[in-house]
Design a protein around this motif. Structure first.
Motif, mmCIF file in Angstrom:
data_model
loop_
_atom_site.group_PDB
_atom_site.id
_atom_site.type_symbol
_atom_site.label_atom_id
_atom_site.label_comp_id
_atom_site.label_asym_id
_atom_site.label_seq_id
_atom_site.Cartn_x
_atom_site.Cartn_y
_atom_site.Cartn_z
ATOM 1 N N ASN A 259 26.419 42.490 98.395
ATOM 2 C CA ASN A 259 27.570 43.373 98.190
ATOM 3 C C ASN A 259 28.569 42.717 97.231
ATOM 4 O O ASN A 259 29.638 42.272 97.632
ATOM 5 N N PRO A 260 28.199 42.645 95.966
ATOM 6 C CA PRO A 260 29.028 41.909 95.003
ATOM 7 C C PRO A 260 30.489 42.351 94.981
ATOM 8 O O PRO A 260 31.383 41.515 94.802
ATOM 9 N N SER A 261 30.758 43.620 95.194
ATOM 10 C CA SER A 261 32.143 44.110 95.159
ATOM 11 C C SER A 261 33.020 43.453 96.212
ATOM 12 O O SER A 261 34.239 43.400 96.078
ATOM 13 N N ALA A 262 32.397 43.003 97.301
ATOM 14 C CA ALA A 262 33.179 42.450 98.416
ATOM 15 C C ALA A 262 33.473 40.962 98.239
ATOM 16 O O ALA A 262 34.176 40.370 99.041
ATOM 17 N N VAL A 263 32.922 40.374 97.181
ATOM 18 C CA VAL A 263 33.098 38.928 96.995
ATOM 19 C C VAL A 263 34.486 38.634 96.438
ATOM 20 O O VAL A 263 34.901 39.218 95.431
ATOM 21 N N ASN A 264 35.205 37.781 97.116
ATOM 22 C CA ASN A 264 36.475 37.307 96.572
ATOM 23 C C ASN A 264 36.274 35.991 95.822
ATOM 24 O O ASN A 264 35.285 35.291 96.028
ATOM 25 N N ALA A 265 37.238 35.702 94.964
ATOM 26 C CA ALA A 265 37.161 34.480 94.171
ATOM 27 C C ALA A 265 38.326 33.579 94.509
ATOM 28 O O ALA A 265 39.365 34.040 94.978
ATOM 29 N N ASN A 266 38.157 32.294 94.248
ATOM 30 C CA ASN A 266 39.293 31.393 94.290
ATOM 31 C C ASN A 266 40.051 31.546 92.977
ATOM 32 O O ASN A 266 40.062 30.668 92.134
ATOM 33 N N ALA A 267 40.625 32.729 92.834
ATOM 34 C CA ALA A 267 41.350 33.064 91.608
ATOM 35 C C ALA A 267 42.766 33.448 91.999
ATOM 36 O O ALA A 267 42.985 34.004 93.080
ATOM 37 N N TYR A 268 43.721 33.106 91.130
ATOM 38 C CA TYR A 268 45.136 33.250 91.488
ATOM 39 C C TYR A 268 45.933 33.575 90.235
ATOM 40 O O TYR A 268 45.590 33.163 89.124
ATOM 41 N N ASP A 269 46.978 34.328 90.433
ATOM 42 C CA ASP A 269 47.924 34.611 89.356
ATOM 43 C C ASP A 269 49.294 34.108 89.774
ATOM 44 O O ASP A 269 49.660 34.204 90.946
ATOM 45 N N LEU A 270 50.041 33.604 88.802
ATOM 46 C CA LEU A 270 51.442 33.312 89.073
ATOM 47 C C LEU A 270 52.268 34.436 88.447
ATOM 48 O O LEU A 270 52.138 34.729 87.261
ATOM 49 N N VAL A 271 53.067 35.076 89.301
ATOM 50 C CA VAL A 271 53.839 36.240 88.896
ATOM 51 C C VAL A 271 55.316 35.862 88.898
ATOM 52 O O VAL A 271 55.779 35.163 89.790
ATOM 53 N N LEU A 272 56.018 36.274 87.868
ATOM 54 C CA LEU A 272 57.464 36.020 87.818
ATOM 55 C C LEU A 272 58.167 37.321 87.454
ATOM 56 O O LEU A 272 57.941 37.879 86.386
ATOM 57 N N ASN A 273 58.970 37.806 88.399
ATOM 58 C CA ASN A 273 59.747 39.023 88.151
ATOM 59 C C ASN A 273 58.891 40.203 87.683
ATOM 60 O O ASN A 273 59.259 40.942 86.774
ATOM 61 N N GLY A 274 57.716 40.336 88.297
ATOM 62 C CA GLY A 274 56.870 41.474 87.962
ATOM 63 C C GLY A 274 56.007 41.295 86.745
ATOM 64 O O GLY A 274 55.379 42.243 86.281
ATOM 65 N N ASN A 275 55.977 40.076 86.198
ATOM 66 C CA ASN A 275 55.113 39.790 85.057
ATOM 67 C C ASN A 275 54.124 38.701 85.429
ATOM 68 O O ASN A 275 54.507 37.703 86.052
ATOM 69 N N GLU A 276 52.874 38.884 85.028
ATOM 70 C CA GLU A 276 51.909 37.814 85.209
ATOM 71 C C GLU A 276 52.208 36.754 84.163
ATOM 72 O O GLU A 276 52.062 36.991 82.976
ATOM 73 N N ILE A 277 52.661 35.578 84.609
ATOM 74 C CA ILE A 277 52.936 34.527 83.618
ATOM 75 C C ILE A 277 51.827 33.492 83.558
ATOM 76 O O ILE A 277 51.755 32.711 82.621
ATOM 77 N N GLY A 278 50.954 33.497 84.568
ATOM 78 C CA GLY A 278 49.848 32.552 84.549
ATOM 79 C C GLY A 278 48.725 33.065 85.417
ATOM 80 O O GLY A 278 48.947 33.885 86.323
ATOM 81 N N GLY A 279 47.524 32.590 85.126
ATOM 82 C CA GLY A 279 46.396 32.980 85.946
ATOM 83 C C GLY A 279 45.302 31.954 85.806
ATOM 84 O O GLY A 279 45.169 31.317 84.760
#
Lengths: 584, 584
Positions: free
Chosen positions: A462-482
């Motif tokens: 079930n590939p759709s159900a796989v989560n990743a060790n992936a992360y975003d850093l969000v600042l004031n509603g903007n993705e500033i890092g990922g």
């Protein structure tokens, strides 16, 4: 030596000193027997004075000819001003000029060199070298430099090594479109400009470099959306022998240091939110948490009555807009029109006024009673005086609609304070997303992202159900890092390419070098990349990245100042073994 | 968290501590009942020990399977070593392993991961990620980072602002060949990659930025000579309101700071030499002054006798090679063959032995007497025990020949000590050089260089005689930086383009934006650019820049690790409105 001091440093301590300044004429006030010139350079403005009583006869006529933006060199003595200007650091003094030289003349600039210029965007871009003389742009560029230095020094102290990765690399059709560079020495072959140094930084980890960073130009040949640039700058980082937690801590440290230094306020520990929570509570994977108005899912308390619109909806969701009961019926009608615009696409909007006496008044009064509304208010967190706004429809559609409405209401209520910084980690992103158009999976982050170890088995079932060790850093509603923890073994990487629809041959020809590298002792590793342009813009209290780029391109990728791109010689084309196709 | 410490930090103070390390297996010495593993990471090497008496039974078999470059994680206790290794910082301790995990396996690397590897250049480039694990390359990259940080922090403290200039710019046929980038959004048009940010940094000066720098990638599509790269890195700098002296002082300060920090020795005030002097005394505009052997021009003391070879020469020039009288006749014959090789191209060589008793012995004894040789010795500065070597011919040819001979003798005598740093300013370069092939002037530095003000009149009457405020910074015989005071008015710039053979239309279409900018109050300005790759290599005591670049290209501009450049899809070509020509 054209000057002894700059135009921002002289004050009453310098009175009596002989000085030479150079700069641009900001203003020339000619009162006949007295002339004042505001002389400007990067550092400030200093007033020059010429008067008949004290200035040599020969200088007065020259001083009168000096127009706006003329470049001059003035020598004289610092004297106290009779009428002081408390708004500038040099406002207590002026220079009684004894010698004056015009270093260069200037045509009348096409727009005023003032903080609030009369120049439109196009004119400002065409004469960007004049625009940069204006304080707002000049200060933005200086601010950008300061942030970059902060980042470099912080990471260097943490033993990160800045390594320059190549710009002339290899084209890979995965991801966005590459800019390509024909090779004269290798006829018929092309380099590509990097969309990011992703594979190189991973190879540096395989190479034992352990902690890498680079502030680096990246390139994407995409149709430009508003405020996108074909070339942009990343703070690109990678670490070996780390787990997700190590990366989050390290780069939370960096970001905290930058915010604290810029604002003087330590933002404290950054909150974390899963991707699923972010979507559920804010309809968005980069929620602005400077303000509340989290989503309340209302299916359970709305689908028990006869209101078919809600009953037929996959998701009914509301937000409590603080103190918005003061909106008039007309205001609300306008808001309904706003959500129904094609850009948002809602089919309608339901509202509930939370009256001061604790009762409710709604556009769906005939379907629901006061107890119902009480339940809605509880779920959305509404208090007396608030206005509950409700949208409904397919989850995939209604969430972004509600997210847009939430942002709009925050904007109208002045809740998006550019001086407040609210960072947020969004974690546990899905590994893959299904693309209807191409009927295959796409990598949500990129093809090198590792599945969570506990989800490895799902990769087959079930590939759709796989989560990743992936992360975003969000600042004031903007993705500033990922970023993400990467795959570091050949088997998983092959499996991933397979899921993404690469044939083994394609995977080998495009990423063979990386998969080879994984066979020679690749360590566990992961990293993150920050968008410097946006980070700087947000920290500078703005959202337009173009104002923080010295020489930006317009929305068709043109530099209208230098007029690039442009045609090239037939000779150049011949040397590159290229022909232009006829454009029909 | 894969480790509590890295492999370079543990010592006797840590004895008894429980630690976890991660890294690569450098060596596995299996003595049956005892196994030692050298574990390596970026920071050093730490010895792990497994023995039957103290290690759990399950670990021994696993430890035995660990081959070179396997990635492992080991937990254990720091204990004192019985047989200490004084050569490494961790040599007093070892880790008695209690837990062991193999994080990744490795195939046998194609060359040894040792300081002196058995890998040839091609193999090392193909597996550069393994080459980077070797201390020499790893340390070079770290050294490069350190130099870049030193430069950035020094210039920032001097109020220089690092401004990123665009990479996608405009093609200008002047200078070297540009790499070009087809624009999909602007069909038939191309960007070019910058050979340097020259015009942009000048526009920043027009924009009042005052002090700019940038460590920036530049690109030249040239046929690659040995140790040239198609992409290279510059420390690019520009200042406004400056004269040549200001620039020399500022960047002498920077270079002194870098050399002093790296070597611990302040190199003091840099000597200066005019271009004419450098050519006359060293036959070269970038003389290595770590040693003497300056040229002595001998026309006056050689052309009064019957030696026709000298009499017919434009220039007779000699150097005194210290203590080289000990060379045998055979040595000198070999040297004569060396200067006659096509790469040098001398037609012959005359020598004079300066004997210990003060007399001379020469290959031209029959034409000259002892008094003549005494005069030669005086002019070349030869003492007893030295050997005077004399070449003759056309000045333009004999100077580089003698320069090559001088460098060769210095090399043989061990006078080119890579630990000695001898910086030198070469100033007063000619503005133009006449190119026989194209029958026109070329800019010696670049078309934006200002003539010396006192030579402006010559620009019309005798362009070859015009000198420029242009300067090179030379270190140990290598040009590490070069710059000039720039033209800052439209009239002179037009005149210069005219001299260089541009039609007014060409000048306008290629540099119109710059000439326009000069009409809006351009300040006097000038700058310099350093080649970072070479600077770092020389400071690192080497001359091969490839060893200081993470992922260099080979001599045909290929990255053989990723196999770039490469063919691209027909789709990509179609989108760019390009066809490949058939290559015959």
């Amino acid at each position: 030596m054209y000057r002894t001091h700059h135009c921002g440093e002289l004050n009453t301590k310098h009175i009596g000193t002989a000085v030479t300044l150079s700069g641009w004429v900001q203003k020339n006030r000619d009162k006949g027997s007295v002339i004042w010139i505001d002389l400007r350079d990067r550092y400030g403005i200093t007033q020059l004075i010429f008067d008949e009583a004290r200035t040599s006869e020969t200088l007065m006529p020259l001083a009168k000819t000096l127009g706006r933006e003329f470049v001059i060199q003035a020598t004289g003595t610092v004297i106290e001003r009779s009428s002081k200007n408390p708004n500038i650091s040099t406002g207590d003094i002026e220079i009684l000029v004894t010698d004056l030289k015009c270093l260069n003349q200037s045509k009348t600039p096409p727009f005023t060199i003032e903080d609030d210029t009369d120049g439109g965007d196009t004119l400002r871009m065409q004469y960007r070298y004049l625009d940069i003389r204006r304080n707002p742009i000049k200060n933005n560029l200086i601010f950008r430099h300061r942030i970059a230095q902060l980042v470099r020094n912080y990471l260097s102290e943490q033993h990160f090594i800045e390594v320059e990765t190549p710009v002339l690399i290899k084209s890979t059709p995965e991801g966005a479109r590459d800019f390509v560079v024909p090779s004269r020495m290798n006829p018929g072959q092309f380099y590509a400009l990097p969309q990011s140094p992703q594979t190189f930084k991973q190879l540096l980890m395989v190479g034992g470099m352990d902690r890498y960073f680079q502030i680096v130009k990246c390139f994407r040949d995409e149709d430009l959306r508003a405020d996108r640039q074909p070339e942009f700058t990343q703070i690109d980082c990678e670490m070996a022998f780390v787990e997700q937690e190590d990366i989050l801590e390290t780069f939370e440290g960096l970001t905290r240091h930058v915010i604290a230094t810029v604002t003087g306020n330590d933002p404290g520990v950054f909150p974390r939110m899963t991707y699923d929570d972010a979507m559920k509570r804010f309809g968005n994977d980069k929620p602005d948490i400077r303000f509340g108005m989290a989503f309340g899912e209302l299916n359970a308390v709305t689908q028990q009555k006869d209101f078919q619109v809600f009953n037929q909806s996959e998701l009914v969701v509301g937000i409590a807009v603080p103190k918005a009961n003061e909106l008039t019926r007309k205001d609300i009608d306008q808001l309904t029109d706003w959500v129904k615009r094609p850009q948002i696409g809602a089919s309608g909007m339901v509202y509930v006024r939370c009256l001061e006496d604790g009762s409710f008044k709604s556009s769906v009064d005939k379907f629901y009673d006061q107890d119902d509304f009480k339940a809605w208010a509880k779920i959305t967190g509404a208090s007396a005086g608030d206005l509950i706004l409700v949208l409904s429809g397919d989850t995939q559609k209604v969430r972004p609609q509600m997210s847009a409405l939430r942002m709009e209401m925050a904007e109208r209520l002045g809740l998006r304070d550019p001086k407040v910084f609210a960072p947020l980690w969004v974690v546990d992103f899905p590994l893959l997303e299904w693309d209807e158009a191409s009927e295959r999976y796409h990598a949500m982050h990129h093809p090198f992202t590792a599945p969570k170890p506990e989800h490895m088995a799902l990769l087959h079932t079930n590939p759709s159900a796989v989560n990743a060790n992936a992360y975003d850093l969000v600042l004031n509603g903007n993705e500033i890092g990922g970023g993400s923890i990467r795959i570091h073994d050949k088997t998983t990487q092959s499996q991933m390419f397979d899921l993404l629809g690469f044939t083994p041959e394609e995977a080998k020809s495009q990423f063979g070098f990386l998969m080879n590298a994984f066979e020679f002792g690749a360590p566990p590793h992961g990293g993150i990349a920050f968008g410097l342009d946006r980070l700087v813009a947000i920290l500078g209290g703005q959202e337009t990245i173009r104002e923080f780029i010295a020489f930006p391109k317009n929305n068709t990728g043109r530099d209208i100042m230098i007029d690039a791109p442009s045609a090239i010689d037939q000779n150049q084309l011949n040397e590159l073994y290229l022909n232009l196709k006829t454009i029909e």
